[in-house]
Design a protein around this motif. Structure first.
Motif, PDB file in Angstrom:
ATOM      1  N   ALA A  54       0.927  -1.260   0.030  1.00  0.00           N
ATOM      2  CA  ALA A  54      -0.036   0.008  -0.105  1.00  0.00           C
ATOM      3  C   ALA A  54       0.807   1.418  -0.096  1.00  0.00           C
ATOM      4  N   TYR A  55       1.903   1.228   0.720  1.00  0.00           N
ATOM      5  CA  TYR A  55       2.908   2.543   0.770  1.00  0.00           C
ATOM      6  C   TYR A  55       3.360   2.617  -0.507  1.00  0.00           C
ATOM      7  N   GLU A  56       3.862   1.637  -1.412  1.00  0.00           N
ATOM      8  CA  GLU A  56       4.128   1.970  -2.763  1.00  0.00           C
ATOM      9  C   GLU A  56       3.320   2.052  -3.601  1.00  0.00           C
ATOM     10  N   LYS A  57       1.917   2.417  -3.230  1.00  0.00           N
ATOM     11  CA  LYS A  57       0.874   2.512  -4.143  1.00  0.00           C
ATOM     12  C   LYS A  57       0.565   1.749  -5.148  1.00  0.00           C
ATOM     13  N   ARG A  58       0.767   0.585  -4.712  1.00  0.00           N
ATOM     14  CA  ARG A  58       0.577  -0.664  -5.754  1.00  0.00           C
ATOM     15  C   ARG A  58      -1.086  -0.707  -5.882  1.00  0.00           C
ATOM     16  N   PRO A  59      -1.689  -1.507  -6.969  1.00  0.00           N
ATOM     17  CA  PRO A  59      -2.962  -1.682  -7.067  1.00  0.00           C
ATOM     18  C   PRO A  59      -3.486  -2.312  -5.871  1.00  0.00           C
ATOM     19  N   VAL A  60      -4.532  -1.977  -5.227  1.00  0.00           N
ATOM     20  CA  VAL A  60      -5.403  -2.491  -4.472  1.00  0.00           C
ATOM     21  C   VAL A  60      -7.098  -2.535  -4.786  1.00  0.00           C
ATOM     22  N   THR A  61      -7.694  -3.582  -4.505  1.00  0.00           N
ATOM     23  CA  THR A  61      -9.137  -3.689  -4.668  1.00  0.00           C
ATOM     24  C   THR A  61      -9.796  -4.202  -3.573  1.00  0.00           C
ATOM     25  N   THR A  62     -11.151  -4.008  -3.399  1.00  0.00           N
ATOM     26  CA  THR A  62     -12.049  -4.742  -2.435  1.00  0.00           C
ATOM     27  C   THR A  62     -12.599  -5.789  -2.800  1.00  0.00           C
ATOM     28  N   GLU A  63     -12.531  -5.993  -4.277  1.00  0.00           N
ATOM     29  CA  GLU A  63     -13.485  -7.021  -4.895  1.00  0.00           C
ATOM     30  C   GLU A  63     -12.700  -8.656  -4.584  1.00  0.00           C
ATOM     31  N   LEU A  64     -13.700  -9.308  -4.384  1.00  0.00           N
ATOM     32  CA  LEU A  64     -13.073 -10.626  -4.108  1.00  0.00           C
ATOM     33  C   LEU A  64     -13.383 -11.520  -5.559  1.00  0.00           C
ATOM     34  N   PRO A  65     -12.112 -12.081  -5.905  1.00  0.00           N
ATOM     35  CA  PRO A  65     -12.162 -13.070  -7.034  1.00  0.00           C
ATOM     36  C   PRO A  65     -13.307 -14.173  -6.780  1.00  0.00           C
ATOM     37  N   GLN A  66     -14.072 -14.624  -8.054  1.00  0.00           N
ATOM     38  CA  GLN A  66     -14.754 -15.636  -7.909  1.00  0.00           C
ATOM     39  C   GLN A  66     -14.020 -17.048  -8.002  1.00  0.00           C
ATOM     40  N   ALA A  67     -14.031 -17.629  -6.993  1.00  0.00           N
ATOM     41  CA  ALA A  67     -13.241 -18.966  -6.908  1.00  0.00           C
ATOM     42  C   ALA A  67     -14.100 -20.251  -6.919  1.00  0.00           C
ATOM     43  N   GLN A  68     -13.561 -20.767  -7.988  1.00  0.00           N
ATOM     44  CA  GLN A  68     -14.448 -21.971  -8.213  1.00  0.00           C
ATOM     45  C   GLN A  68     -13.759 -23.331  -7.270  1.00  0.00           C
ATOM     46  N   LYS A  69     -14.635 -23.968  -6.606  1.00  0.00           N
ATOM     47  CA  LYS A  69     -14.124 -25.048  -5.723  1.00  0.00           C
ATOM     48  C   LYS A  69     -13.273 -26.136  -6.503  1.00  0.00           C
ATOM     49  N   SER A  70     -12.093 -26.389  -5.969  1.00  0.00           N
ATOM     50  CA  SER A  70     -11.029 -27.299  -6.412  1.00  0.00           C
ATOM     51  C   SER A  70     -11.214 -28.765  -5.794  1.00  0.00           C
ATOM     52  N   GLN A  71     -10.265 -29.621  -6.237  1.00  0.00           N
ATOM     53  CA  GLN A  71     -10.303 -30.747  -5.808  1.00  0.00           C
ATOM     54  C   GLN A  71      -8.697 -30.881  -5.115  1.00  0.00           C
ATOM     55  N   TYR A  72      -8.693 -30.379  -4.117  1.00  0.00           N
ATOM     56  CA  TYR A  72      -7.209 -30.313  -3.415  1.00  0.00           C
ATOM     57  C   TYR A  72      -6.816 -31.463  -2.700  1.00  0.00           C
TER      58      TYR A  72
END
Length: 81
Positions: A54-72
């Motif tokens: 954040a200090y380096e002013k890099r990209p930030v978002t509050t959006e959560l990515p859509q996660a598709q359940k995996s088979q770990y």
């Protein structure tokens, strides 16, 4: 249990995962230990964590990515320690 959490988050054993600590770097260490326990080799901890990002002013978002359940799948043989 760990493999189940990875599956819910959509993480696959082949994914590269970046752990982003906040002001408690020991939490990142615990997460890294969990990945190591699963035998997940492609992970790292972001140097400086979120505060530096954040200090380096890099990209930030509050959006959560859509996660598709995996088979770990949990490895049948534990990685050597």
């Amino acid at each position: 249990m760990l493999a189940g959490h990875m599956s819910v988050m959509g993480i696959r054993p082949t994914d590269r995962v970046v752990i982003v600590p906040d002001d408690k770097p020991h939490d990142a260490t615990l997460v890294a230990m969990a990945f190591g326990r699963l035998g997940h080799a492609r992970f790292g901890v972001l140097n400086g964590g979120f505060p530096r990002w954040a200090y380096e002013k890099r990209p930030v978002t509050t959006e959560l990515p859509q996660a598709q359940k995996s088979q770990y799948l949990f490895p049948l043989r534990m990685p050597s320690q």
